[in-house]
Design an enzyme around this catalytic site. Structure first.
Site, mmCIF file in Angstrom:
data_model
loop_
_atom_site.group_PDB
_atom_site.id
_atom_site.type_symbol
_atom_site.label_atom_id
_atom_site.label_comp_id
_atom_site.label_asym_id
_atom_site.label_seq_id
_atom_site.Cartn_x
_atom_site.Cartn_y
_atom_site.Cartn_z
ATOM 1 C CB ILE A 51 57.721 42.074 49.306
ATOM 2 C CG1 ILE A 51 56.658 40.986 49.517
ATOM 3 C CG2 ILE A 51 58.879 41.906 50.294
ATOM 4 C CD1 ILE A 51 57.124 39.597 49.212
ATOM 5 N NE ARG A 56 61.466 36.714 28.580
ATOM 6 C CZ ARG A 56 62.223 37.418 29.424
ATOM 7 N NH1 ARG A 56 63.544 37.301 29.387
ATOM 8 N NH2 ARG A 56 61.696 38.223 30.332
ATOM 9 N N GLY A 105 59.069 44.742 33.147
ATOM 10 C CA GLY A 105 58.619 45.962 33.822
ATOM 11 C C GLY A 105 57.433 46.627 33.158
ATOM 12 C CB VAL A 109 68.361 40.869 29.421
ATOM 13 C CG1 VAL A 109 69.450 41.902 29.137
ATOM 14 C CG2 VAL A 109 67.093 41.218 28.655
ATOM 15 C CG ASN A 157 61.148 35.943 32.991
ATOM 16 O OD1 ASN A 157 60.008 36.391 32.862
ATOM 17 N ND2 ASN A 157 62.030 36.484 33.802
ATOM 18 C CE LYS A 167 54.495 41.995 40.191
ATOM 19 N NZ LYS A 167 55.362 40.875 40.566
#
Lengths: 169, 502, 502, 169
Positions: free
Chosen positions: C205, C294, C167, C297, C292, C160
């Site tokens: 996982i 913020r 993503g 979505v 996140n 990541k």
């Protein structure tokens, strides 16, 4: 390029000074405007003027010289005044009653009643006919003391907006 | 218990589409019927099946019982939903369905007939101890009888069609001089609208509130109410804005009126969805006005605060299901307002404005529901109701709801015809409305605000003139271009960077 | 307490419009910024003011901090809302706003920086006793270090970007052979997307649930959560369907995870709206994944079940108001699902499908919210995210919500480009989804259903061919007509009754 | 009037028998259809066939002979087959590799990487170039063992759908 445009009850002179892509510079009466204008889809314009964003809807009515325009806050009646329109206005000014003694339909609908007959005397406020549209009956009454010259529709007729219905003397 | 598989919707416009939406969510097929004027209408496209049932005038199509019933049989529909208006409160039609073994999604013919005739309904309500407005329920045989009856009630008086609804066949009479002409007009309208010109008269309650209660009842005697709707804002005796909860309602009054409404429905063994309309005076006394034995135009505000899909409940009741909601389980969650979008000229006595939609942009976002049926290019027929859509907005509080409605109306753009949108924006900005201090006299009282000429912001007028010029010259330019080269495909507007100097 | 009067929205697309809607409801003016590619976009038209900030590539416009800040100053905006993506999780930008005395509508630069760097965030969470996924938080200096670190975690491993989100910059590695190439790809993507190519690795996982909690916190230490969102349905590591409540959630787990989420936010003195993402394994063990810092979505599903407008809450918090909601007062009312409409070809590895919208019909009716930004004639730019709208549906129960979503997707028509609509319809009809039995492996597990070739109903294919022929011949006919008479105005289709014989 | 139409992978013969207002009678292969069809707006047709109501969306792609059609349940690729199209198909059938050894872009985007150079040998599955659109990178790989003949784009180019990118021998 210059054009006179009637907007509501006011006439303005619009002079295009420059046009380059979206950017238009124009003089309207004594004011200079520089705007960014794009057409979003049929009728619908997006304008940015001094940072302010406006959406203007520009729909033709009856002919290419007449529009109803709408912004988010207001409606406008617009007419492009060319030589033909000027001549018509002049004629009307010289003969103010010429066009006012006819009854035309402001909307489409069906004639459900004609309350007068040719040559009949009519008084101001007298019922002339009843038009039905969208389940509502609207009464058309005379604005004059006059006499019926001609009835151009019959009971049951489907009429369209602007159609001549009755002429008075 | 029957399971309905296919429903014929005997209606048009937004309500036909709204019913079909619930059918689709229940996995039930829907059948549209349409007149010659409605071939391109949305309900025809939305349905699984569609059949022409006659010419444009309602009497020949949407009111044509035999044609509708034969279409139901031809398409193997096992039920008919009448929507509102048209045949929805016609007991003969409900009976014909019953006879033909088609489920009528609505109450029994008996309930429709009893509540549909205002005179019988009044007697029934008096019997059930439901308070009614003082009035005369006789059928009037001659003008003299009429004049004398009016004198006993005392003016002002309201003339109403016994079969009426939606403001049609109604006339307010302030003195004896107007009486006979008003009666004649009301009868003529009633005959047209309901094929029945019987009228009655009532004491006119000055500036009342118009508050109604939504009822749901199954066939096993379970009857509940879904709270009130405040419908006092009306023009031409027709609602234009509704909200729930009502700004004047108290918890105690809500419980009392709710119980009265349930009793009124029970008095006619009501089943299905229905609405008890009340007049509420300045002292919060309330009177039964009428019962609408059908879905109401403004039902979505009740759906929004209770979460219950009323059309689904109607269908479930019609197929003999028991109500699975109890009175205690229903809560009013937040606030909802509906604005009705009419194709009409609000500045010109609300005159209808049929015509072709040249552009439409519908409002969206959190808390906004827009139930319409017209699209760009659609020509609104002159034959039917001028209501083209309903805007329903929800908020946590009344203030948030009003602000959201203002925002949604700002987003709503329809061009080509005149609509009530700007008028509704003015209502939403009227201090009396914002403070919740209004009754049925609202529009008259606030006419200076509501019919004020719009004030042009800044120099917007000149920008509009400039846009008109550009559109006009481009239009002319396009015609010239076309005559030069037929197959040219480029839009003038996409040629960024092309230079014009004048 | 400052009262915000004008907000610059440093974003585009549906989220810019969504933010401006709440601004309008609060009486706050909104300022749009746009790139050259977005002059005709909806947010430019919706805003009160609009300014061009650069060329199409994001780096030159929507990521151009100085240009955005100078535009805020020029337009006298007192606050900037960053939306999601772009500069929304950029602590440097938040700091620049602070320095320029512009309110940044979001958390403090410290909270963004701490949570934005996945490594620091993990350490902070471990400190706050929030469970985390086993993984390695070092910065890797060379390939050998990388390979060794991976061995200690054991495969499968997820690579990541520490600055990641949405993503991007993520790669799953099942064995050592793939490791270096995957790291390189992840770094390259991360650099592009976040101007930061630092990566870290975690134990992967297998088939977890992806469940997140919405947080709201004011500047006075009041922190609440607004329940969970189940986001396990993902393609290409990006969410496509979200719902709340989660089908696997229990009341006990909800309380426990909610408390953990609140603690996680408090650990960084969080204020504003934020989301704590968790992985939940088959045994309902949960691990902090990331925060996140913020708006998310999928925030509208939370809005729908709680009734709380999250953007308004963000604005109120930013202007130093106290939260007026307590944890106990918030209820989950009913069920909500969001489907993301992407401009992509679901049958072709979800390849983006930019292009021009030739027709659009958005779903409406009870329980349906559609947050989009494209209109007919709009050309979707290649430069930005392929998400063109979000469809949010509410129902009293999960079953009603799914049926309503199926209905809404049926109504949703977009042509000219490929979209995820048909793919979403298939998801809604997958037994695993309907039964609520799914995890992040859902698409892989159900690929036979989801990527099945569509089966043509009845003889629809031949009707489509016939329509194509009519359209084609009319098109040819029209070209011929035009070359004869330029000013002809009548549409061929309106001449009912005109006769053609072949 | 008769036309061959390719719909998805099937070719049908459509013969118009009668057209009167909305009503159309046609023969498709061996089946006779009588439908009621109206155009609602650009692209959008409403059809009633044996009582069933269908909405068909008919959007042109690239030229007037190619459509993508959509019903509520399905998408279709359609091509009107005229003499020109037939000739092209014939040529392709006689020379199956002629058109397959070029790499074209299925969508618009930006070239972010070109991984081969002219005259370079390439194997099946070998990376040729990477295109970025809407924040997603797509890798284009070779379907042949071949050699690069010509590269018609450069790094950083904005490409449109259908554009030729690489030719192989």
């Amino acid at each position: 390029m210059e054009l006179e445009i009637k907007i509501n009850n006011r006439v303005v002179k619009v002079k295009l000074l420059k046009r380059e892509g979206n950017f238009v510079k124009a003089q309207i009466n004594d004011n200079i405007y520089e705007i960014d204008i794009v057409k979003i889809c049929e009728n619908n314009y997006s304008i940015i003027h001094q940072g302010k964003s406006h959406v203007i809807d520009m729909a033709h009515i009856s002919n290419t010289k007449k529009y109803t325009a709408a912004t988010y806050f207001n409606n406008y009646d617009i007419e492009i005044i060319d030589a033909q329109a000027k001549a018509k206005a002049l004629r009307k000014a010289n003969n103010p009653e010429e066009e006012t003694k006819i009854i035309t339909s402001p909307m489409s609908g069906n004639i459900v009643k004609i309350a007068v007959s040719p040559e009949q005397e009519v008084k101001i406020g007298q019922l002339l006919l009843i038009v039905e549209a969208m389940k509502m009956q609207t009464e058309y009454r005379s604005a004059f003391n006059s006499r019926v010259k001609k009835i151009t529709v019959q009971n049951g007729d489907t009429i369209s907006a602007g159609q001549l219905l009755i002429e008075l003397y | 218990m029957k399971k309905i598989k296919k429903i014929l919707v005997a209606n048009r416009g937004e309500i036909a589409v709204r019913i079909m939406r619930s059918c689709r969510e229940l996995g039930i097929l829907s059948v549209a019927v349409f007149s010659d004027a409605d071939r391109t209408a949305m309900h025809v496209r939305y349905a699984d099946e569609a059949y022409n049932i006659g010419t444009a005038p309602s009497a020949d199509s949407y009111l044509n019982m035999e044609k509708i019933i034969s279409t139901a049989k031809k398409s193997f529909a096992d039920a008919i939903h009448p929507g509102y208006g048209f045949l929805s409160e016609n007991s003969t039609f409900a009976k014909r369905c019953e006879d033909e073994n088609i489920i009528f999604i609505g109450p029994s013919p008996f309930a429709i007939a009893t509540m549909g005739d205002k005179i019988t309904a009044r007697l029934k309500m008096i019997e059930a101890k439901v308070p009614v407005v003082p009035g005369i329920q006789n059928q009037f045989k001659n003008p003299q009888e009429l004049i004398e009856a009016a004198r006993t009630i005392t003016y002002p008086i309201m003339i109403k069609a016994t079969a009426g609804g939606g403001g049609k066949g109604m006339r307010l009479v302030r003195d004896e001089q107007q009486l006979l002409e008003a009666v004649e007009m009301a009868k003529s309208e009633a005959l047209k609208a309901f094929a029945n010109d019987t009228i009655y008269m009532e004491k006119y309650i000055e500036n009342p509130h118009h508050i109604e209660f939504q009822i749901l009842a199954d066939k096993y005697g379970n009857t509940i109410h879904l709270f009130e709707r405040e419908c006092s804002i009306q023009r031409r005796h027709q609602k234009i804005v509704e909200e729930t909860p009502s700004p004047i309602m108290t918890s105690e009054l809500r419980i009392k009126m709710g119980e009265t409404a349930v009793n009124a429905a029970k008095a006619v063994n009501y089943h299905g969805a229905g609405t008890i309309e009340f007049l509420v005076d300045q002292n919060l006394n309330y009177y039964f006005l009428e019962m609408n034995t059908r879905l109401q135009v403004e039902h979505p505000i009740t759906e929004r605060v209770t979460g219950i899909d009323l059309v689904k409940e109607q269908i479930k009741i019609a197929q003999d299901e028991k109500l699975d909601i109890t009175q205690d389980a229903i809560k009013q969650n937040g606030h909802a307002i509906e604005c009705r979008i009419y194709a009409e000229d609000s500045d010109n006595n609300f005159m209808p404005s049929p015509g072709k939609i040249t552009f439409i942009q519908e409002p969206m976002g959190f808390g906004v529901r827009c139930d319409g049926y017209v699209n760009k290019g659609y020509e609104i027929p002159i034959h039917y109701d001028p209501m083209i859509s309903k805007l329903i907005v929800w908020g946590k509080t009344r203030n948030e709801t009003i602000a959201r409605m203002q925002r949604a109306l700002y987003e709503y753009k329809i061009s080509g015809i005149k609509t009530s949108i700007i008028f509704l924006e003015k209502i939403m900005n009227t201090p009396d409305f914002i403070e919740g201090k209004y009754d049925t006299n609202f529009i008259e009282k606030n006419k200076e605000i509501l019919f004020a000429k719009n004030i042009t912001k800044e120099n917007l007028e000149e920008l509009v003139a400039l846009t008109a010029m550009l559109d006009y010259t481009d239009h002319i330019h396009k015609i010239i271009q076309k005559s030069k080269a037929v197959t040219t495909k480029k839009s003038r507007w996409k040629e960024h960077g092309r230079r014009y100097e004048f």
